[in-house]
Design an enzyme around this catalytic site. Structure first.
Site, PDB file in Angstrom:
ATOM      1  N   ASP A   1       0.617  -1.055   0.110  1.00 25.93           N
ATOM      2  CA  ASP A   1       0.073  -0.198  -0.040  1.00 25.93           C
ATOM      3  C   ASP A   1       1.084   1.224   0.085  1.00 25.93           C
ATOM      4  O   ASP A   1       2.000   1.398   0.658  1.00 25.93           O
ATOM      5  CB  ASP A   1      -0.981  -0.104   1.267  1.00 25.93           C
ATOM      6  CG  ASP A   1      -2.105   0.737   0.799  1.00 25.93           C
ATOM      7  OD1 ASP A   1      -1.998   1.719   0.154  1.00 25.93           O
ATOM      8  OD2 ASP A   1      -3.252   0.407   1.311  1.00 25.93           O
TER       9      ASP A   1
ATOM     10  N   HIS B   1     -11.086  -0.805  -4.815  1.00 27.42           N
ATOM     11  CA  HIS B   1     -10.411   0.416  -4.059  1.00 27.42           C
ATOM     12  C   HIS B   1      -9.662   1.438  -4.573  1.00 27.42           C
ATOM     13  O   HIS B   1      -9.687   2.409  -4.549  1.00 27.42           O
ATOM     14  CB  HIS B   1      -9.910  -0.066  -2.677  1.00 27.42           C
ATOM     15  CG  HIS B   1      -9.323   0.795  -1.616  1.00 27.42           C
ATOM     16  ND1 HIS B   1     -10.277   1.704  -0.882  1.00 27.42           N
ATOM     17  CD2 HIS B   1      -8.206   1.227  -1.540  1.00 27.42           C
ATOM     18  CE1 HIS B   1      -9.591   2.525  -0.204  1.00 27.42           C
ATOM     19  NE2 HIS B   1      -8.463   2.323  -0.356  1.00 27.42           N
TER      20      HIS B   1
END
Length: 426
Positions: free
Chosen positions: A240, A334
């Protein structure tokens, strides 16, 4: 939250760190650095306690411990530096009877303590010796003001419009006692004892002027834990921070920092921090197959590459379809929803910590992300992205926002100044 907002930002480039000087300019801690090599050990038989002899090739201070971030500068530390292994987020409320004068004295004390600790020195008074044999370890302390601070100090006219309370979001399950606060402090370091030492010093400095409202503790990977520098993983196992803004970007300062000519004037070169405690529903997440997890995120779990192909940094092809005509990156993924180019250019610098606070009575882990993001204006950074996530993010089924705060973080203190001086003495 922007793309890969739940997890951590990719380590920003060119962290402002300096090694601790060698003999002749070395700190008290560095002189005692061999204590780390000769440290206390527990014998295997009977738990006997003693001191082990230092190996012949022991060095006084390892590279991780010697890294130093400067306290004084254009911006406060703890924003553009790389992620640290340990962190504490703590909010304070001013005590009854404390106002602008007491707040100014407190910020003066905190700034003096931060400057010394970030240099690897002892606290100005009543040092606990917790970090006595360690170097600075990339320690940073960052200070901010909450919405309520301005009422408590009679400075309502100086409260920025950007500090207006965040709107309600459908994913919110907020605990008000662990949200907001008059003052906010972010502590980060690459050594757990150094970080804890700073936390205790800050708490002690608060004295009778302020009391702790809430505190949260977090962690990231330790430096050197991977074969080469890479984007960190969160507790869901996903890389991430791939698309996190980088200081080298031409528009980085415009997106992250209030301009020198901005309003109010005391916020010049400052930033706004949105802080969210986001629980990850790991038991539910881990029931998904790896392909299902990747579809929720829109990126491969192994290397962070977009499902449309390439490697981690390959631009995502939002129009690519499979043989059945379905988008390869699902519409509710996402990574698709949080892209700046899908949100009017909204961007923020994410610099969070993971957390794990034990197991609930029903056996579920209390774990997730201490989400911290930085932007020049939260109404143009965090808010539009979170509103879009509210309308259909596949990841929202596996997360729950449990606390929230928004803080105005002024620019860095110049030599001889304390943080917030232009506000409190202006």
């Amino acid at each position: 939250m922007p793309e890969k907002s739940l997890p951590q930002a990719r380590t920003p480039e060119a962290p402002v760190t300096r090694p601790v000087p060698g003999p002749g300019g070395i700190s008290r801690r560095a002189l005692l650095g061999t204590a780390g090599a000769t440290g206390l050990v527990l014998g295997a038989a009977g738990g006997a306690v003693g001191y082990a002899a230092a190996p012949a090739d022991a060095v006084p201070l390892a590279s991780v411990g010697s890294d130093r971030v400067m306290f004084h500068g254009k911006h406060q530390p703890g924003i553009t530096e790389g992620l640290q292994a340990r962190g504490h987020l703590v909010a304070f409320d001013l005590a009854a009877g404390s106002g602008r004068k007491e707040a100014a004295a407190l910020l003066r004390r905190w700034s003096a303590t931060a400057e010394r600790l970030m240099a690897g020195e002892a606290a100005p008074h009543d040092d606990t010796d917790v970090a006595r044999d360690a170097g600075p370890s990339s320690l940073t302390l960052t200070f901010g003001f909450g919405h309520s601070f301005f009422t408590r100090t009679g400075l309502e006219k100086q409260r920025p419009a950007a500090l207006d309370p965040l709107p309600d979001f459908s994913s919110d399950r907020l605990d008000k006692s662990r949200s907001d606060g008059d003052l906010w402090v972010q502590i980060g370091a690459n050594d757990a004892l150094v970080a804890f030492h700073a936390l205790r010093a800050i708490q002690k400095d608060a004295g009778s002027a302020a009391r702790v409202r809430w505190q949260m503790n977090g962690f990231n990977r330790s430096p050197g834990a991977t074969a080469h520098p890479m984007t960190a993983r969160n507790l869901m196992g996903q890389l991430d921070g791939t698309r996190n803004p980088k200081p080298a970007d031409a528009d980085f300062d415009r997106r992250i920092f209030v301009p020198a000519s901005g309003e109010p004037a005391w916020m010049a070169n400052g930033s706004y921090a949105v802080v969210r405690r986001i629980r990850m529903l790991l038991d539910d997440w881990e029931k998904l197959s790896q392909p299902a997890q990747e579809a929720v995120i829109g990126r491969r779990k192994a290397d962070g590459a977009p499902l449309s192909g390439g490697d981690e940094t390959t631009p995502m092809d939002l129009e690519k379809a499979d043989a059945k005509g379905n988008y390869v990156v699902p519409l509710d993924a996402h990574a698709r929803i949080t892209r700046p180019d899908q949100n009017g250019g909204a961007a923020m610098l994410r610099r969070p910590f993971s957390y794990h606070d034990g197991i609930d009575a029903d056996g579920t882990p209390d774990a997730g992300l201490l989400f911290v993001c930085w932007q020049a204006d939260p109404l143009r950074g965090f808010v539009p992205v979170q509103r879009k996530l509210d309308r259909g993010d596949a990841l929202s089924k596996y997360t729950r926002h449990e606390s929230s705060g928004l803080f105005a973080v002024p620019g860095g203190a110049a030599e001889g100044e304390y943080v917030g001086q232009r506000l409190l003495e202006g």
